[in-house]
Scaffold this active site. Sequence first.
Site, PDB file in Angstrom:
ATOM      1  N   LYS B 116      -5.699  -7.672   9.822  1.00  0.00           N
ATOM      2  CA  LYS B 116      -5.338  -8.326   8.562  1.00  0.00           C
ATOM      3  C   LYS B 116      -5.891  -9.748   8.490  1.00  0.00           C
ATOM      4  O   LYS B 116      -6.167 -10.255   7.395  1.00  0.00           O
ATOM      5  CB  LYS B 116      -3.812  -8.336   8.389  1.00  0.00           C
ATOM      6  CG  LYS B 116      -3.181  -6.935   8.403  1.00  0.00           C
ATOM      7  CD  LYS B 116      -3.790  -5.988   7.384  1.00  0.00           C
ATOM      8  CE  LYS B 116      -3.440  -4.546   7.675  1.00  0.00           C
ATOM      9  NZ  LYS B 116      -4.156  -3.580   6.836  1.00  0.00           N
ATOM     10  N   GLU B 200       1.944 -15.808   6.176  1.00  0.00           N
ATOM     11  CA  GLU B 200       1.665 -15.844   4.742  1.00  0.00           C
ATOM     12  C   GLU B 200       2.843 -16.507   4.042  1.00  0.00           C
ATOM     13  O   GLU B 200       3.994 -16.315   4.459  1.00  0.00           O
ATOM     14  CB  GLU B 200       1.531 -14.427   4.180  1.00  0.00           C
ATOM     15  CG  GLU B 200       0.146 -13.826   4.279  1.00  0.00           C
ATOM     16  CD  GLU B 200       0.092 -12.438   3.639  1.00  0.00           C
ATOM     17  OE1 GLU B 200      -0.913 -11.766   3.848  1.00  0.00           O
ATOM     18  OE2 GLU B 200       1.054 -12.038   2.936  1.00  0.00           O
ATOM     19  N   HIS B 235      10.210  -1.393   2.259  1.00  0.00           N
ATOM     20  CA  HIS B 235       8.737  -1.399   2.229  1.00  0.00           C
ATOM     21  C   HIS B 235       8.113  -0.012   2.100  1.00  0.00           C
ATOM     22  O   HIS B 235       6.914   0.139   2.266  1.00  0.00           O
ATOM     23  CB  HIS B 235       8.164  -2.114   3.445  1.00  0.00           C
ATOM     24  CG  HIS B 235       8.742  -3.481   3.626  1.00  0.00           C
ATOM     25  ND1 HIS B 235       8.515  -4.492   2.724  1.00  0.00           N
ATOM     26  CD2 HIS B 235       9.563  -3.990   4.582  1.00  0.00           C
ATOM     27  CE1 HIS B 235       9.169  -5.572   3.121  1.00  0.00           C
ATOM     28  NE2 HIS B 235       9.827  -5.292   4.238  1.00  0.00           N
ATOM     29  N   ARG B 292      -8.029   4.532   3.185  1.00  0.00           N
ATOM     30  CA  ARG B 292      -7.764   5.972   3.250  1.00  0.00           C
ATOM     31  C   ARG B 292      -7.206   6.422   1.903  1.00  0.00           C
ATOM     32  O   ARG B 292      -6.958   5.615   1.018  1.00  0.00           O
ATOM     33  CB  ARG B 292      -6.729   6.237   4.338  1.00  0.00           C
ATOM     34  CG  ARG B 292      -5.520   5.304   4.148  1.00  0.00           C
ATOM     35  CD  ARG B 292      -4.279   5.774   4.762  1.00  0.00           C
ATOM     36  NE  ARG B 292      -3.239   4.760   4.717  1.00  0.00           N
ATOM     37  CZ  ARG B 292      -2.387   4.576   3.714  1.00  0.00           C
ATOM     38  NH1 ARG B 292      -2.446   5.351   2.642  1.00  0.00           N
ATOM     39  NH2 ARG B 292      -1.471   3.620   3.750  1.00  0.00           N
TER      40      ARG B 292
END
Lengths: 498, 498, 166, 166
Positions: B116, B200, B235, B292
């Site tokens: 990431k 973040e 999530h 994907r």
Amino acid sequence: MFKKILIANRGEIAVRIAKACKEMGITSAAIFSDTDKDSLHVRVADEAYYIGSSAATESYLVGEKINEIAKNIGANAIHPGYGFLSENSNFIKMVEDAGITFIGPSSQTVKLMGNKTSARTLMKKNRVPIVPGTTEPITSVEDAKETALKIGLPIMLKAAAGGGGKGMRRVDKIEEIEEALERTKSESMKSFKNDAVYIEKFIENPKHIEVQILGDKYGNYIHLFERECSVQRRHQKVIEEAPSPSLDNELRKKITEAGVNAARACNYHNAGTIEFLYDKNGDFYFLEMNTRLQVEHPVTEFITGVDIVKEQIRIANGEKLSIEQNDIKIRGHSIECRIYAEDVDGNFAPSIGNIYHHRLPSGPGVRVDRGIDVLSEVSVYYDPMLSKLITWGKDRTEALERMLRALGEYQIAGVKTNIHSYQWILNHPRFLDLSFDINFLEDDFLPLLPGKWKEELPNKYDEVAAILAVMLKQKDSEIKPKKNIRSTSNQWESLSHE
Amino acid sequence: MFKKILIANRGEIAVRIAKACKEMGITSAAIFSDTDKDSLHVRVADEAYYIGSSAATESYLVGEKINEIAKNIGANAIHPGYGFLSENSNFIKMVEDAGITFIGPSSQTVKLMGNKTSARTLMKKNRVPIVPGTTEPITSVEDAKETALKIGLPIMLKAAAGGGGKGMRRVDKIEEIEEALERTKSESMKSFKNDAVYIEKFIENPKHIEVQILGDKYGNYIHLFERECSVQRRHQKVIEEAPSPSLDNELRKKITEAGVNAARACNYHNAGTIEFLYDKNGDFYFLEMNTRLQVEHPVTEFITGVDIVKEQIRIANGEKLSIEQNDIKIRGHSIECRIYAEDVDGNFAPSIGNIYHHRLPSGPGVRVDRGIDVLSEVSVYYDPMLSKLITWGKDRTEALERMLRALGEYQIAGVKTNIHSYQWILNHPRFLDLSFDINFLEDDFLPLLPGKWKEELPNKYDEVAAILAVMLKQKDSEIKPKKNIRSTSNQWESLSHE
Amino acid sequence: MNEFVVNLENKEFNISIDKTNKVIVNGKERNVELSKLSDFSYLLKVDEKVYHITSEKKDSKNYSFFIDGFSYDVSVRTLLEEKAYELLKNKSNNNHNAVVKSPMPGLVLKIKKKVGDKVEMGDSLLLLEAMKMENDIRATSSGVVKEIFVSENSAVEKNEILMIIS
Amino acid sequence: MNEFVVNLENKEFNISIDKTNKVIVNGKERNVELSKLSDFSYLLKVDEKVYHITSEKKDSKNYSFFIDGFSYDVSVRTLLEEKAYELLKNKSNNNHNAVVKSPMPGLVLKIKKKVGDKVEMGDSLLLLEAMKMENDIRATSSGVVKEIFVSENSAVEKNEILMIIS
């Protein structure tokens, strides 16, 4: 909007209409005969009312009873589906007089278009091309012969009150006219209580193409393009497609405009279909108008995104068309295969029984409209259509690939079906290269009955079937009948649920 | 075109891929663990190979075994589905080295985007907006604290090797950073064998919007518009829609262009998804790229008419994109509800068992992608998603009406499902007025557990359920157990099939 | 090792089976594995191939299968049963009578042949009205009409014998 | 005439039934008709309304129904059974122990309460890892933690008792 709609039908179309009601928040009321006590259309509706014994003439065809129930239960509207009373102007008049909204055109329009000669007259006047022939009933054998000689043999004798392939007969020789006329008249009287018969020139090997229109009660009309319905057996459609792969855009424009003109000519409102014959010369002729929802409406819904049943309800409710012609675009291609409970190799005899196993196909581009569920009963009393399998693809090829895939997934046990025969039809060169016409099955499939059509298919699973038969017979001989005792350690049994 | 594709997955996505193969005339090869011996993905595939015992770590996660089988059976390509090895660059590298085509991007791209921090660096360089924070892993607690103070709390600690909502933790207070960092690192090491963690800024109550892209091996890219996936629990997405009802056309243009830029930046080929957070100020930020196929791809297929799995196969086969950006238009609206075997009121515990009854919804605008069939076993070993119910409508309202209708038709017996909970979600004002964000369920639904959410729904069928219970108990007490003798004259029994 | 003779669509298979998941089909060995999913649904693996089959058992010798959109009517006999069957077939060949039965309840509209007429397989024999449709009853074998049991406008039951062709 | 007490979602219904397709629900008479479609599927008519219901019987007193997307867990007792049940309930109220069981097999990640802690209904008690997810086990009643039977990082079976809250 209506609070409650009575659905004056049964089977898959009653189920389809109940689902539209559910989505619109309208209470749906089913009617049922003895046989249909637990049928799927009863299961999906919000309410259900007994209408009579199993014969349609005692139940779904008895307008008075249906009208009475509608009044008693406070239904604001009646949806007739297709078949049964859907094009019966007397019934519609009765409903109108009771102050109930009929979800369809007015009784006058239905009466006008139901009489094929008056419909032909009207179309001619409004420059919708009609098949050469008479616009008045035949009054004598001499008249008939004269007309036949004028337009040229072969001709078709058709019942003025007929339609949908019923009450018609081909005549090839002038000397056959008399007997044929007599027989058509007598059949017509039997079926429609009306023996008026007219003459049309016999169109050689045409295709059957029809235009779906919608009209509101304020004179606004749109079309939802056309359907190709040439794959027929004994005048019953078997496969339908939208759009027609036989038309280019120019012809598509012409024929859909003709459809809209036809609807406008008879002050039509609600959903209707104008059927045309399309011949080898690229000419098309008005055949008849179906003043109701068609069996094959889902292929049009798939390519246009319009829910025709909901539009019918909104129009009947007095709403203006919410869609304009320019909003309607064709996306991709759609095909419908009608799944019948019938014995293809046994003269297409209806196959009667209980549905013990019913697995629907699923996945992308597949829709099933069905009248059955697990443990439904398929009886002798009604049309043997179990369901309709409809697929969509970005083009005809993909729609077809998905149809073959979905037919492979569709599992039904309890009755024989025509599913296997679609392997022959959908893979046939004439179906693929578009050289089919309305005689395709009569010419190429029926002569291969019984059973020879299977020889034209790849022997994909012969050996597998043989092996399974042996293994099952072997298993059966191994298992001794036990008295209700099941060992869970026995793998053979453990997966089986009773 | 490939002759044979090995599907390195199970459940509904393996079934979905096998169906695409079938339509394309490609042989599909399934792999199965002990538990999956008779699972639906095995039933629908053309071939099936045993891969190992039931734990995923012994079967679907063992790249070496899968690669070996692919070589032995002459598979030309491997489709990884989602989850399992689909984003494992080592596995992809192994497949590439074996000369087998991986249906997805190259191992380098996956490696790049799987990390990431490197993905964030690349996006930043290519002017795809990223969430403020670090583009390098945290090296010390001091670093972390400094960054946190600079960008402002709250912050998110995220595993560089994580994704899909795994390996992340919110920190609200500066003094919590140390413990949170330690725990995130340890979880990350456990889950991903990599303890790099970055920071973040925590985006307050954003929506989750993602862009579907397709890229071929020749540098051509298109997008298939975006999906709205904000309805999540822990999530995990629960409901997805396309297009996003939260965007206007201007923003739609911006975000889809950002998606295409992101794909181009990493030399992406095949189908991929760029996830963005969309905040209350109308700004959007790159979250991560899923290299994907997505669970929720069907909603995009419904509104664009593109079969994404087939496009994946064609792209992998070295074909150029057959569609241009201008050909892709949004038609209508599509919604997906994930059907899980879980006990909503019992801490969402997975519900294990055999599927005794499985009736699919059908009719217009309904698609089901499913991993189960009647008598499937739902085991503890894998994700408890049974199927996906997807509907289409001419607008969001119609898609929603059809979803509620289809959820009502969907019958499953044998395991508990989350179907009932959709009645709450889909009728909730925040879902309807678009004021939902990714915390919608956490904020409004979870506090109503256990059971209180039901009190907010209309008491539609309480009395009916009570009556049925009494009638069944009464019937049970009437029927004396018989030894395998059934009277066919007994109406009660006669409809029941064993 | 048990041996069977299987007939489907004019094809014959000789299959032997033991209990070790092996069958020999016309001399070729196949690995097989069968899972029963329900009374009507089986999963059969033959070597590496998988088939999901819908099945209806007619009686101890006859099954009806449905595989990937293809239907099969299969009869299977043990070697002993096959011998008995052959014997029976030879007998009936000597005295060959094809019985034409009504496939459904209905009304005889028209009889197109009379006793003594020669018929070819596929020839139309009579018209039967049922389910509001005219159904053409055709000959499933060639021969001569030996006897007719119904008359025009008479109602018939399902499986009622209509004619005998010999 | 048999009388029953039905409980579902904190509601109670008093229903009496005879064999003439009539039930009386909380004093109101209803015409009913029931068709069994399969072991899991029933068609119930109540007055003019029709309901297609998926059913699972748990035991002689408990059923789980699924109607038009709504699920119901229903317990039904005869008057006699109800009296026994009330007696039992009163007993357990005097000595009220809520048993917290593991809803699935998994690994205890974290225990958030210790013996003696006060808990409110809905409070998080412990974290259980199962199916690759962290699952929050919450209190379904309020009280005090009386006993804890597991420790962090220990594996638990489904329905294993984790805590007792009294």
